[in-house]
Design an enzyme around this catalytic site. Structure first.
Site, PDB file in Angstrom:
ATOM      1  NE  ARG A  25       1.645   6.509   3.748  1.00  0.00           N
ATOM      2  CZ  ARG A  25       0.354   6.218   3.879  1.00  0.00           C
ATOM      3  NH1 ARG A  25      -0.466   6.376   2.857  1.00  0.00           N
ATOM      4  NH2 ARG A  25      -0.125   5.797   5.026  1.00  0.00           N
ATOM      5  CG  ASP A  42       6.207  11.140  10.608  1.00  0.00           C
ATOM      6  OD1 ASP A  42       6.945  11.403  11.571  1.00  0.00           O
ATOM      7  OD2 ASP A  42       4.966  11.236  10.649  1.00  0.00           O
ATOM      8  CG  HIS A  49       3.586   8.876   7.566  1.00  0.00           C
ATOM      9  ND1 HIS A  49       4.066   8.394   8.767  1.00  0.00           N
ATOM     10  CD2 HIS A  49       3.181   7.803   6.860  1.00  0.00           C
ATOM     11  CE1 HIS A  49       3.945   7.072   8.781  1.00  0.00           C
ATOM     12  NE2 HIS A  49       3.406   6.698   7.640  1.00  0.00           N
ATOM     13  CG  HIS A  97       2.939   3.603   3.101  1.00  0.00           C
ATOM     14  ND1 HIS A  97       2.319   3.136   4.226  1.00  0.00           N
ATOM     15  CD2 HIS A  97       2.103   3.337   2.064  1.00  0.00           C
ATOM     16  CE1 HIS A  97       1.136   2.630   3.903  1.00  0.00           C
ATOM     17  NE2 HIS A  97       0.982   2.736   2.592  1.00  0.00           N
TER      18      HIS A  97
END
Length: 266
Positions: free
Chosen positions: A212, A222, A218, A179
Site C-alpha cells: 500500500r 498508515d 497510503h 488493506h
C-alpha cells in the site's frame, strides 16, 4: 370452479413468495447485512462497526506535517514511487485488488493449498467476511475522525491502481490502512490454521501491507497503524463463537487439502 382455481393459484404464489423472502432473509440479505470493500452485498459478518474495538480510541494521531515522522513518511513514499515499473510495483498492483478470488490466489501460495469455494468453502467465505470486519468495521472510527489526506493526493501523482479507483480512495481517509489491517488479520488467521507454514504466511501478510505504501495509496505510518488494527481485530474475532466455529471448520478443510498434497508428494 374458475374462482377456486384462481384462489388456489394466488395462495401458491403467496406461499412461494413468502418462502423465497424467508430464504433470502436467512441466508444473505437479512437486516443488518453489509457490503464488502468493493460494494458487494455479502450478508452479515462476524460483527458490526459498532461492535468492533474502536480504532480511534487506541491509535495515536497520525504524523503531522513538519514533524520528523512525517518527513519519514515522505521519504518512504518517494522510495515506493521509485519502484514504479519494477516487479515489486507489479506485486503491489496485484495486492491492491481485494476481490476474494484474487486474495485467495495470493495467500494460497504461502498456505500451501488452493483456497477456493470448491476445496475450502468455509475459508473462502471467511475471506469476504474478514474484509468487511477488518478493513472497514475495525478502521472506521479512526478513518472518519482523522480523514487523513493520501500521499498520491499530497504529491499529485497516481497510484498503482486505475484512476477510477483513485476517485474512491480520495473520499476515504488514509489513516489507518484498511488493506493492511485486512492482510494482517488474514495472515494471523491463516498462520493459526496452518502453523507449519506460519513464517511464509506472515511474510506475505507483511508484504501485502507494504504494497500500500509502494502503491502510493497510503503513508508508511498508515500501514504501521493498519497492522496494529489487524492484530486488535484478530483478538476481537477470537472472542466470537461464530468465528471460532468457522475457524475450526476452515482448519479441517486446509488440513484435508494438505494431507492430499502430502499423499501426492509421496
Amino acid at each position: 370452479m374458475k374462482k377456486n382455481v384462481s384462489v388456489k393459484k394466488l395462495t401458491i404464489f403467496i406461499s412461494t413468495l413468502y418462502c423465497s423472502l424467508s430464504f433470502s432473509t436467512s441466508f444473505a440479505f437479512q437486516k443488518g447485512s453489509t457490503e464488502d470493500f468493493l460494494g458487494h452485498e455479502i450478508g452479515v459478518t462476524y460483527h458490526t462497526a459498532e461492535q468492533a474495538v474502536s480504532s480511534k480510541e487506541y491509535l495515536p494521531i497520525y504524523p503531522k506535517e513538519g514533524s520528523p515522522e512525517f518527513e519519514a513518511d515522505k521519504i518512504s513514499y518517494l522510495h515506493g514511487y521509485n519502484l514504479k515499473g519494477t516487479e515489486r510495483w507489479k506485486q503491489a498492483t496485484i495486492d491492491a485488488d481485494l476481490h476474494t478470488s484474487n486474495v485467495a490466489k495470493i495467500f494460497s501460495v504461502p498456505l500451501g493449498v488452493t483456497i477456493s469455494p470448491q476445496t475450502t468453502p468455509t475459508l473462502y467465505k471467511m475471506l469476504g467476511d474478514l474484509l468487511v470486519d477488518s478493513a472497514d468495521n475495525a478502521t472506521k472510527t479512526a478513518k472518519e475522525a482523522y480523514k487523513r489526506e493520501r500521499p498520491f493526493v499530497y504529491f499529485g501523482n497516481h497510484t498503482c491502481q486505475p484512476e477510477d479507483e483513485e476517485d474512491r480512495l480520495r473520499q476515504n481517509g488514509s489513516f489507518p490502512s484498511g488493506h493492511t489491517s485486512y492482510g494482517w488479520t488474514l495472515a494471523l488467521v491463516l498462520a493459526q490454521i496452518a502453523p507449519s507454514n506460519a513464517e511464509a504466511i506472515i511474510k506475505r501478510g507483511y508484504e501485502f501491507g507494504q504494497s500500500r505504501m509502494i502503491c502510493g495509496a497510503h503513508w508508511q505510518s498508515d500501514v504501521d497503524a493498519g497492522r496494529l488494527v489487524g492484530a486488535v481485530e484478530y483478538s476481537r474475532l477470537l472472542t466470537i463463537p461464530k468465528f471460532q466455529e468457522d475457524l475450526q471448520k476452515a482448519t479441517e478443510e486446509v488440513q484435508n487439502q494438505l494431507n492430499l498434497v502430502n499423499k501426492k508428494i509421496k
